[in-house]
Scaffold this motif. Structure first.
Motif, PDB file in Angstrom:
ATOM      1  N   ALA A   1      -4.634   6.190  -4.810  1.00  0.00           N
ATOM      2  CA  ALA A   1      -5.369   6.288  -3.537  1.00  0.00           C
ATOM      3  C   ALA A   1      -5.666   4.870  -3.042  1.00  0.00           C
ATOM      4  O   ALA A   1      -6.795   4.378  -3.152  1.00  0.00           O
ATOM      5  CB  ALA A   1      -6.647   7.083  -3.745  1.00  0.00           C
TER       6      ALA A   1
ATOM      7  N   ILE B   1       0.790   4.187  -2.789  1.00  0.00           N
ATOM      8  CA  ILE B   1       0.528   5.582  -2.442  1.00  0.00           C
ATOM      9  C   ILE B   1       1.651   6.478  -2.958  1.00  0.00           C
ATOM     10  O   ILE B   1       1.404   7.556  -3.506  1.00  0.00           O
ATOM     11  CB  ILE B   1       0.342   5.708  -0.913  1.00  0.00           C
ATOM     12  CG1 ILE B   1      -1.034   5.148  -0.579  1.00  0.00           C
ATOM     13  CG2 ILE B   1       0.495   7.143  -0.429  1.00  0.00           C
ATOM     14  CD1 ILE B   1      -1.506   5.318   0.807  1.00  0.00           C
ATOM     15  N   GLU B   2       2.884   5.997  -2.825  1.00  0.00           N
ATOM     16  CA  GLU B   2       4.015   6.795  -3.318  1.00  0.00           C
ATOM     17  C   GLU B   2       3.958   6.985  -4.831  1.00  0.00           C
ATOM     18  O   GLU B   2       4.555   7.898  -5.369  1.00  0.00           O
ATOM     19  CB  GLU B   2       5.342   6.159  -2.886  1.00  0.00           C
ATOM     20  CG  GLU B   2       5.664   6.573  -1.457  1.00  0.00           C
ATOM     21  CD  GLU B   2       6.790   5.786  -0.814  1.00  0.00           C
ATOM     22  OE1 GLU B   2       7.498   5.056  -1.536  1.00  0.00           O
ATOM     23  OE2 GLU B   2       6.938   5.909   0.415  1.00  0.00           O
TER      24      GLU B   2
ATOM     25  N   VAL C   1       0.847  -1.210   0.000  1.00  0.00           N
ATOM     26  CA  VAL C   1       0.000   0.000   0.000  1.00  0.00           C
ATOM     27  C   VAL C   1       0.878   1.254   0.000  1.00  0.00           C
ATOM     28  O   VAL C   1       0.611   2.219  -0.738  1.00  0.00           O
ATOM     29  CB  VAL C   1      -0.960  -0.016   1.222  1.00  0.00           C
ATOM     30  CG1 VAL C   1      -1.606   1.348   1.438  1.00  0.00           C
ATOM     31  CG2 VAL C   1      -2.042  -1.083   1.036  1.00  0.00           C
ATOM     32  N   LYS C   2       1.943   1.227   0.786  1.00  0.00           N
ATOM     33  CA  LYS C   2       2.843   2.388   0.879  1.00  0.00           C
ATOM     34  C   LYS C   2       3.424   2.705  -0.508  1.00  0.00           C
ATOM     35  O   LYS C   2       3.450   3.860  -0.935  1.00  0.00           O
ATOM     36  CB  LYS C   2       3.954   2.069   1.878  1.00  0.00           C
ATOM     37  CG  LYS C   2       4.929   3.176   2.138  1.00  0.00           C
ATOM     38  CD  LYS C   2       5.821   2.841   3.342  1.00  0.00           C
ATOM     39  CE  LYS C   2       6.814   3.951   3.604  1.00  0.00           C
ATOM     40  NZ  LYS C   2       8.035   3.808   2.802  1.00  0.00           N
TER      41      LYS C   2
END
Ligand code: IP8
Length: 256
Positions: A97, A92-93, A88-89
């Motif tokens: 979303a 997001i980077e 997820v990180k």
């Protein structure tokens, strides 16, 4: 609810399956980038557990029906959440979303089969442009206390429930192989009985049935006219091509 796309990325792609709890950071970064380059509208991402789930689940005997080692359950759940967090990180980077969804908190099984899953939060996410990121997990079980829930079962459940347009299953091999190691380009519920004996389980520890378990779930989808594509997500460009609906590789599993 229309036009949902589901993409599962195998744990064997995102982790080093030969070493417990080791991320494959390079692949996580590449795949997140490919996803970000594609159409992420109404996309649901699901990922497997790889070396963050299978070895630890085996260690605590969680693949044995009725083995209720709840310390092991929590430790396994925490580990698959670590993998989910890392993925997820990275998403997001890359400007997506992405939002984590943990099955332990919204699903229950019965005898190891997904029985109920709350999906209204997932539907609201995709309605609002958010990409839910769900994973294989351990979940409470009506009959066994607890059981392992593979991402493949979640794929099947959500694809049927949300009437997905198409499903992608990215693995670390080129597709479903025949006896000679050649990719079978197409499987239907009719041809599946001939192919079934050829499917092997994974060479790494796999508590949810490897390729054989996967195809079993996908054939059920094909019976409901939802096509799925099994392809090599370790090959650069394949994830992006799937999102662009431009797949001319791997195995397609369709109704006829
Ligand atoms: O890798 C397995 O999920 P999968 C989940 O999608 C655990 O089969 C906890 C081993």
């Amino acid at each position: 609810m229309s036009e949902v796309t589901i993409l599962k990325i195998g744990g064997s792609v995102l982790t080093d399956k030969s070493k417990e709890g080791k991320l494959n950071r390079k692949e996580i970064a590449r795949i997140a980038k490919e996803i970000a380059s594609g159409d992420v509208r109404r996309l649901i991402l699901i990922h497997g557990a790889g070396s963050f789930g299978h070895p630890i689940a085996k260690k605590f005997g969680l693949d044995i029906p009725g083995r209720q080692n709840y310390t092991g359950v929590t430790l396994t759940h925490e580990m698959v959440k670590d993998l989910n967090r890392a993925f997820v990180k990275e998403l997001i980077e890359n400007g997506i979303a992405a939002m984590p969804v943990h099955p332990m908190s919204c699903a229950i099984s019965s005898k190891g089969r997904l029985n109920k899953m709350m999906t209204s939060q997932i539907e609201l996410m995709i309605d609002n442009g958010v990409v839910p990121v769900i994973h294989g997990d351990v979940v409470m079980d009506l009959d066994w206390g607890v059981s392992i829930l593979s991402g493949d079962q979640i794929v099947l459940h959500l694809a049927q429930r949300l009437n997905a347009k198409r499903v992608g299953v990215g693995t670390d091999v080129d597709g479903i192989m025949d006896d000679d190691g050649k990719v079978i380009t197409s499987i239907t519920p009719k041809t599946f009985s001939n192919i079934k004996p050829l499917l092997t389980t994974s060479k790494n520890i796999d508590v949810t049935g490897g390729m054989s378990g996967k195809v079993n779930e996908l054939v059920k989808l094909a019976e409901g006219s939802i096509p799925s594509y099994v392809f090599n997500a370790s090959k650069k460009g394949n994830v992006a091509a799937f999102l662009e609906d431009n797949v001319d590789f791997g195995t397609v599993i369709r109704s006829d």
